[in-house]
Write an enzyme that holds these catalytic residues in place. Structure first.
Site, mmCIF file in Angstrom:
data_model
loop_
_atom_site.group_PDB
_atom_site.id
_atom_site.type_symbol
_atom_site.label_atom_id
_atom_site.label_comp_id
_atom_site.label_asym_id
_atom_site.label_seq_id
_atom_site.Cartn_x
_atom_site.Cartn_y
_atom_site.Cartn_z
ATOM 1 N N CYS A 2 1.135 -1.301 -0.295
ATOM 2 C CA CYS A 2 -0.365 -0.063 0.140
ATOM 3 C C CYS A 2 1.024 0.872 -0.414
ATOM 4 C CB CYS A 2 -0.988 0.163 1.302
ATOM 5 S SG CYS A 2 -2.046 -1.096 1.251
ATOM 6 N N ARG A 27 1.536 1.582 -6.014
ATOM 7 C CA ARG A 27 1.476 0.735 -4.784
ATOM 8 C C ARG A 27 0.372 -0.325 -4.767
ATOM 9 N NH1 ARG A 27 6.252 0.953 -1.622
ATOM 10 N NH2 ARG A 27 5.360 0.478 -0.209
ATOM 11 N N TRP A 74 -3.600 -1.729 -1.484
ATOM 12 C CA TRP A 74 -4.220 -3.634 -2.066
ATOM 13 C C TRP A 74 -4.070 -3.884 -0.784
ATOM 14 C CZ3 TRP A 74 -2.677 -4.864 -6.365
ATOM 15 C CH2 TRP A 74 -2.649 -6.310 -6.972
ATOM 16 N N ASN A 104 0.535 -0.382 6.603
ATOM 17 C CA ASN A 104 1.343 -1.275 4.892
ATOM 18 C C ASN A 104 1.829 -2.431 5.941
ATOM 19 O OD1 ASN A 104 2.515 -1.559 3.041
ATOM 20 N ND2 ASN A 104 3.897 -0.262 3.262
ATOM 21 N N GLY A 105 2.028 -3.363 5.154
ATOM 22 C CA GLY A 105 2.105 -4.614 5.939
ATOM 23 C C GLY A 105 0.500 -5.695 6.322
ATOM 24 N N GLU A 487 9.450 -21.280 -18.550
ATOM 25 C CA GLU A 487 9.498 -19.949 -17.839
ATOM 26 C C GLU A 487 10.751 -18.957 -18.201
ATOM 27 O OE1 GLU A 487 7.222 -18.462 -16.668
ATOM 28 O OE2 GLU A 487 7.766 -16.791 -15.930
ATOM 29 N N LYS A 491 10.392 -15.365 -20.168
ATOM 30 C CA LYS A 491 10.574 -14.385 -20.178
ATOM 31 C C LYS A 491 11.579 -13.502 -21.744
ATOM 32 C CE LYS A 491 8.781 -13.916 -17.055
ATOM 33 N NZ LYS A 491 7.491 -14.677 -16.924
ATOM 34 N N GLU A 494 9.373 -12.838 -24.490
ATOM 35 C CA GLU A 494 7.724 -11.913 -24.455
ATOM 36 C C GLU A 494 8.613 -10.839 -23.788
ATOM 37 O OE1 GLU A 494 4.937 -11.530 -20.873
ATOM 38 O OE2 GLU A 494 6.734 -12.342 -19.597
ATOM 39 N N HIS A 510 14.548 -35.713 -29.824
ATOM 40 C CA HIS A 510 13.596 -35.705 -30.419
ATOM 41 C C HIS A 510 13.802 -34.836 -31.324
ATOM 42 C CE1 HIS A 510 13.511 -39.817 -28.233
ATOM 43 N NE2 HIS A 510 13.174 -38.597 -26.748
ATOM 44 N N LYS A 610 -0.885 -7.049 -19.409
ATOM 45 C CA LYS A 610 -0.528 -6.598 -18.234
ATOM 46 C C LYS A 610 -1.590 -7.996 -17.202
ATOM 47 C CE LYS A 610 1.410 -7.997 -14.149
ATOM 48 N NZ LYS A 610 2.444 -8.924 -13.880
HETATM 49 O O1 M6R Z 1 -2.477 -12.849 -14.280
HETATM 50 P P1 M6R Z 1 -2.469 -14.171 -14.431
HETATM 51 O O2 M6R Z 1 -1.506 -14.987 -13.438
HETATM 52 O O3 M6R Z 1 -3.459 -15.026 -14.999
HETATM 53 O O4 M6R Z 1 -2.013 -14.172 -15.868
HETATM 54 C C1 M6R Z 1 -1.416 -15.051 -16.963
HETATM 55 C C2 M6R Z 1 -0.620 -14.895 -17.990
HETATM 56 O O5 M6R Z 1 -1.528 -13.919 -18.596
HETATM 57 C C3 M6R Z 1 -0.202 -14.048 -17.602
HETATM 58 O O6 M6R Z 1 1.500 -15.312 -17.177
HETATM 59 C C4 M6R Z 1 1.585 -14.086 -19.032
HETATM 60 O O7 M6R Z 1 2.157 -14.899 -19.429
HETATM 61 C C5 M6R Z 1 3.137 -12.786 -18.066
HETATM 62 N N1 M6R Z 1 2.602 -11.660 -19.340
HETATM 63 C C6 M6R Z 1 3.610 -13.674 -18.265
HETATM 64 O O8 M6R Z 1 4.786 -12.500 -17.825
#
Ligand code: M6R
Length: 615
Positions: A2, A27, A74, A104-105, A487, A491, A494, A510, A610
């Site tokens: 927060c 925040r 938050w 906050n906390g 993952e 990263k 993307e 394979h 996002k």
């Molecule tokens: O908010 P969510 O965890 O449901 O989102 C899922 C994916 O859209 C999200 O993890 C996406 O793959 C990210 N951009 C990965 O960095």
């Protein structure tokens, strides 16, 4: 996470607080509030939504006095409602001390304190942990606001940054910190307090960073800092020369990097109050009402998207290994359309940072339609997924703003580890084994801090920069680190737009092995204490034999790895079950620095959002 702002001075308090809240909005942004006092009244106003909604709600209201505070929330305890928004007050009828508190906390022992205070006649109006602070201060009223706050703080366990004002002491603002950030701003005849300097940077750049266990008393005449036992502290004022935009990111160029570096803290928050070392068990209050059903589960389906899906794959390894319950992990977008079979004894676990991902939400609804028990792991409190699951556990990671998910991933794995221990303990895992795992889990934040030290970061940055112009990468891992390879590849692609594929290391032969040449590096997670290490070394040989370059993620004890790998990303040694919590970090940084070198838009990569709220 927060945002808090406080002010003592001659400017228009309302304007200073609202401006500070706007700067702190990154925040947390589900609700906000403001309080000021002139000694005759204590005015407290709150609103759900953004700071602009608060501004609309307070139009035409006058805020008296020269002392005030604001909070942007938050949610951590209790949904997003006006009653749960801060500042919080004590009993409306009190004649002792009318206080307003912003926090906050997370106060870990708030239930216990709340019960005690209720027995004494205190009436609570919110579901928050924060409200107990206001009632405790009221309870300790003894002729000094400072002493009442100090007494209350001595009863609290957990993390806090708090600001307190009261009607009875209209020239005094008290603030305190324990494990949540707090900064004092020193102006000319005026003082500010904030979660970070962005709260007041347009007014002063002279700051004092309040440390854990310290309490600050601010009046128009000046300020004092002391420890909770009243020992005075003297601290020099430092001048910051960052601009406001940078300060909102805590001095970072990008939210993604800030969030990578927050992981020791966010991981600790994910396990805070949830580890019962004595019993070798985890305590997950959000799913406590389902413990009976969980103890007889026959099967778990985990469903999610993107990074959350990768965390789900780590969860599969953990739950199967520790609790011996069969787990399947499904892309939510597939699960929702393929008539999944959900028999009695099956629980569906949905994982989502945002709690709003359309495919995950649809999967959740499909599972519910079929009568399944649906549990959730979410970050955003009160999000649609959090509301619609039968029970769930929050990550408490704070807002994740960078589109590339980083700290949510490690918090999801932390919660999945706790869940696995809980399930395993109800199925015969020994107390000693539970204790061993949980102790190691509790050590992870420290290991992460060590991993993120500047020398290591520089080494990773150098490797990333040296490879930033490559067009293709292969990411390989085995066992519990196979999802981390996926993952790592996600990263990189993307945020840097470099093509990257993740594979189980043995699967390479394979098909993907055909791609290997001098121009395509392979990033391989190879931990020396992993029982699969010899097999991973064989996979490396296969790459070397075809002229490929290797970047290895290896432990610090591994003195041999350089014979196979041209570059090494070092991680501390932790039990293999917990290793994704460290191996993920260098891969996040590798992607970050490659993207920075390529001049990419880090926090808002092209074509992405996002929160993916469309199919
Ligand atoms: O908010 P969510 O965890 O449901 O989102 C899922 C994916 O859209 C999200 O993890 C996406 O793959 C990210 N951009 C990965 O960095």
């Amino acid at each position: 996470m927060c945002g808090i702002v406080g002010y003592v001075g001659k400017k228009n308090v309302r304007d200073v607080i609202i401006e500070g809240l706007h700067r702190l909005e990154y925040r947390g942004y589900d609700s906000a509030g403001i309080a000021t006092t002139d000694g005759k009244t204590l005015v407290v106003k709150k609103a759900i939504g953004k700071i602009s909604d608060l501004e609309k709600a307070i139009q035409g209201i006058s805020f008296p006095g020269s002392i005030g505070m604001g909070h942007t929330r938050w949610a951590t305890h209790g949904g997003v409602t006006e009653a749960n928004a801060h500042p919080h007050t004590g009993c409306p009828w009190t004649k002792k001390l009318q206080v307003a508190v912003a926090h906050n906390g997370i106060i870990e022992n708030y239930r216990h304190i709340k019960t005690l205070l209720e027995k004494k006649g205190h009436m609570f109006t919110s579901e928050t942990d924060t409200e107990v602070i206001a009632h405790l201060i009221e309870e300790y009223a003894n002729g000094s606001l400072f002493e009442a706050v100090r007494a209350a703080l001595n009863d609290l366990e957990g993390a806090y940054a708090i600001v307190v004002i009261s009607k009875e002491y209209p020239h005094e603002l008290i603030a305190a910190r324990n494990q949540s950030p707090l900064v004092l701003g020193v102006g000319k005849g005026e003082y500010y307090i904030g979660s970070d300097p962005s709260a007041f940077v347009t007014h002063t750049r002279d700051v004092i960073h309040v440390e854990d266990g310290e309490i600050v008393r601010i009046t128009p005449e000046g300020y004092t800092i002391s420890l909770l036992d009243n020992t005075p502290i003297s601290r020099n004022v430092t001048h910051i020369d960052w601009d406001a935009k940078k300060i909102e990111k805590g001095g970072y160029d990008h939210y993604m990097k800030k969030e990578i570096d927050e992981q020791p803290h966010s991981t600790r928050d994910a396990m805070r109050g949830r580890i019962d070392i004595e019993n070798g068990n985890a305590r997950l209050r959000g799913i406590e009402d389902k413990l009976n059903e969980l103890s007889i589960l026959k099967r778990i389906i985990i469903t999610a998207c993107g990074t959350s899906w990768h965390a789900g794959l780590v969860g599969e390894y953990l739950i199967e290994e520790l609790a011996r319950i069969p787990v399947e992990v499904e892309y939510a977008s597939e699960f929702r359309y393929r008539s999944p079979i959900i028999e009695p004894g099956t629980a569906v676990l949905v994982i989502s940072q945002s709690g709003e991902t359309a495919d995950t939400l649809a999967a959740l609804r499909e599972a519910k339609r079929q009568g399944g028990l649906v549990l959730g792991i979410c970050n955003v409190i009160g999000s649609t997924i959090a509301r619609e699951t039968h029970s769930g556990v929050y990550l408490h990671a704070g807002p994740e703003i960078g589109v590339a998910s980083t700290k949510a991933f490690t918090s999801q794995i932390t919660v999945l580890t706790l869940l696995s221990v809980l399930l395993a303990r109800s199925r015969g895992m020994s107390q000693a084994r539970g204790q061993q795992l949980l102790k190691a889990l509790a050590d992870i934040p420290e290991k992460m801090t060590y991993l993120l030290r500047p020398e290591n970061e520089q080494a990773i940055k150098k490797i990333a920069e040296a490879h930033a112009e490559r067009n293709h990468f292969l990411y390989l891992g085995r066992g519990i680190n196979f999802p981390v390879a996926l993952e790592g590849a996600l990263k990189l692609k993307e945020i840097s737009y470099i093509h990257a594929e993740g594979y189980p290391a043995a699967e390479m032969k394979h098909g993907p092995i055909a791609l290997i040449d001098k121009k395509m590096p392979s990033v391989i997670i190879a931990l020396k204490h992993d029982p699969l290490y010899p097999k991973i070394i064989s996979n490396m040989e296969e790459i070397l034999a075809r002229g490929g370059d290797i970047i290895a993620v290896a432990t610090e004890e591994d003195g041999e790895i350089e014979k196979k790998a041209k570059h090494v990303l070092r991680v501390p040694t932790v039990p293999i079950e917990l290793s994704p919590l460290v191996t993920a970090l260098p891969l996040q940084m590798l992607a970050y620095y490659a993207a920075v070198k390529r001049g990419c838009e880090i926090d808002q990569p092209r074509n992405l959002a996002k929160s993916v709220t469309v199919e």
